[in-house]
Design a protein around this motif. Structure first.
Motif, PDB file in Angstrom:
ATOM      1  N   ILE A 126       0.844  -1.196   0.000  1.00  0.00           N
ATOM      2  CA  ILE A 126       0.000   0.000   0.000  1.00  0.00           C
ATOM      3  C   ILE A 126       0.878   1.245   0.000  1.00  0.00           C
ATOM      4  CG2 ILE A 126      -1.740   1.285   1.316  1.00  0.00           C
ATOM      5  CD1 ILE A 126      -2.592  -1.427   2.520  1.00  0.00           C
ATOM      6  N   ASN A 127       0.532   2.227  -0.822  1.00  0.00           N
ATOM      7  CA  ASN A 127       1.214   3.512  -0.829  1.00  0.00           C
ATOM      8  C   ASN A 127       0.838   4.230   0.464  1.00  0.00           C
ATOM      9  OD1 ASN A 127       1.481   6.437  -1.195  1.00  0.00           O
ATOM     10  ND2 ASN A 127       2.109   5.916  -3.272  1.00  0.00           N
ATOM     11  N   ALA A 128       1.838   4.519   1.315  1.00  0.00           N
ATOM     12  CA  ALA A 128       1.570   5.120   2.622  1.00  0.00           C
ATOM     13  C   ALA A 128       1.032   6.542   2.514  1.00  0.00           C
ATOM     14  CB  ALA A 128       2.839   5.100   3.470  1.00  0.00           C
ATOM     15  N   VAL A 129       1.318   7.217   1.421  1.00  0.00           N
ATOM     16  CA  VAL A 129       0.850   8.590   1.249  1.00  0.00           C
ATOM     17  C   VAL A 129      -0.592   8.625   0.755  1.00  0.00           C
ATOM     18  CG1 VAL A 129       1.233  10.759   0.008  1.00  0.00           C
ATOM     19  CG2 VAL A 129       3.189   9.437   0.830  1.00  0.00           C
ATOM     20  N   SER A 130      -0.884   7.897  -0.317  1.00  0.00           N
ATOM     21  CA  SER A 130      -2.218   7.952  -0.922  1.00  0.00           C
ATOM     22  C   SER A 130      -3.185   6.916  -0.358  1.00  0.00           C
ATOM     23  CB  SER A 130      -2.114   7.749  -2.437  1.00  0.00           C
ATOM     24  OG  SER A 130      -1.743   6.409  -2.726  1.00  0.00           O
ATOM     25  N   GLY A 131      -2.636   5.853   0.239  1.00  0.00           N
ATOM     26  CA  GLY A 131      -3.478   4.764   0.723  1.00  0.00           C
ATOM     27  C   GLY A 131      -3.892   3.795  -0.366  1.00  0.00           C
ATOM     28  N   ALA A 178       0.542  -2.005  14.023  1.00  0.00           N
ATOM     29  CA  ALA A 178      -0.641  -2.474  13.287  1.00  0.00           C
ATOM     30  C   ALA A 178      -0.318  -3.661  12.374  1.00  0.00           C
ATOM     31  CB  ALA A 178      -1.269  -1.333  12.486  1.00  0.00           C
ATOM     32  N   ASP A 179       0.665  -4.491  12.790  1.00  0.00           N
ATOM     33  CA  ASP A 179       1.082  -5.666  12.002  1.00  0.00           C
ATOM     34  C   ASP A 179       1.472  -5.287  10.578  1.00  0.00           C
ATOM     35  OD1 ASP A 179       0.648  -7.249  14.198  1.00  0.00           O
ATOM     36  OD2 ASP A 179      -1.276  -8.007  13.516  1.00  0.00           O
ATOM     37  N   THR A 180       2.083  -4.104  10.424  1.00  0.00           N
ATOM     38  CA  THR A 180       2.411  -3.584   9.106  1.00  0.00           C
ATOM     39  C   THR A 180       3.899  -3.295   8.991  1.00  0.00           C
ATOM     40  OG1 THR A 180       0.221  -2.571   8.951  1.00  0.00           O
ATOM     41  CG2 THR A 180       1.919  -1.695   7.491  1.00  0.00           C
ATOM     42  N   ALA A 181       4.533  -3.880   7.992  1.00  0.00           N
ATOM     43  CA  ALA A 181       5.937  -3.574   7.694  1.00  0.00           C
ATOM     44  C   ALA A 181       5.945  -2.363   6.769  1.00  0.00           C
ATOM     45  CB  ALA A 181       6.624  -4.756   7.032  1.00  0.00           C
ATOM     46  N   THR A 182       6.547  -1.270   7.226  1.00  0.00           N
ATOM     47  CA  THR A 182       6.598  -0.040   6.452  1.00  0.00           C
ATOM     48  C   THR A 182       8.040   0.228   6.059  1.00  0.00           C
ATOM     49  OG1 THR A 182       4.743   0.810   7.735  1.00  0.00           O
ATOM     50  CG2 THR A 182       6.002   2.421   6.480  1.00  0.00           C
TER      51      THR A 182
END
Length: 75
Positions: free
Chosen positions: A8-13, A35-39
């Motif tokens: 997922i694009n962190a800026v636009s979602g 949130a179980d999310t690798a960024t």
């Protein structure tokens, strides 16, 4: 059990990609990731350390370790 992941694009979602994991493999646990999310940042480094454990139908596991230094280890 969780059997998919998304990019997922962190800026636009916007969802850039969605993938199913082989039905014989499941995500057993995710720790240390908000949130179980690798960024990842633009250079590909993880924003925080975390661990993802995958399990197959034979109860064998693989651990993926992520660190902000860019270190990724699978064992």
């Amino acid at each position: 059990a969780l059997n998919n992941y998304q990019i997922i694009n962190a800026v636009s979602g916007a969802i850039l990609n969605s993938r199913n994991i082989n039905s014989l493999i499941s995500i057993q646990s995710i720790t240390g990731l908000t949130a179980d999310t690798a960024t990842f940042n633009v250079t590909g480094a993880a924003k925080e350390s975390g661990t993802i454990i995958l399990k197959n139908s034979s109860n064998q596991t693989k651990t993926i370790s992520l660190k902000p230094s860019g270190y990724v280890k699978i064992e």
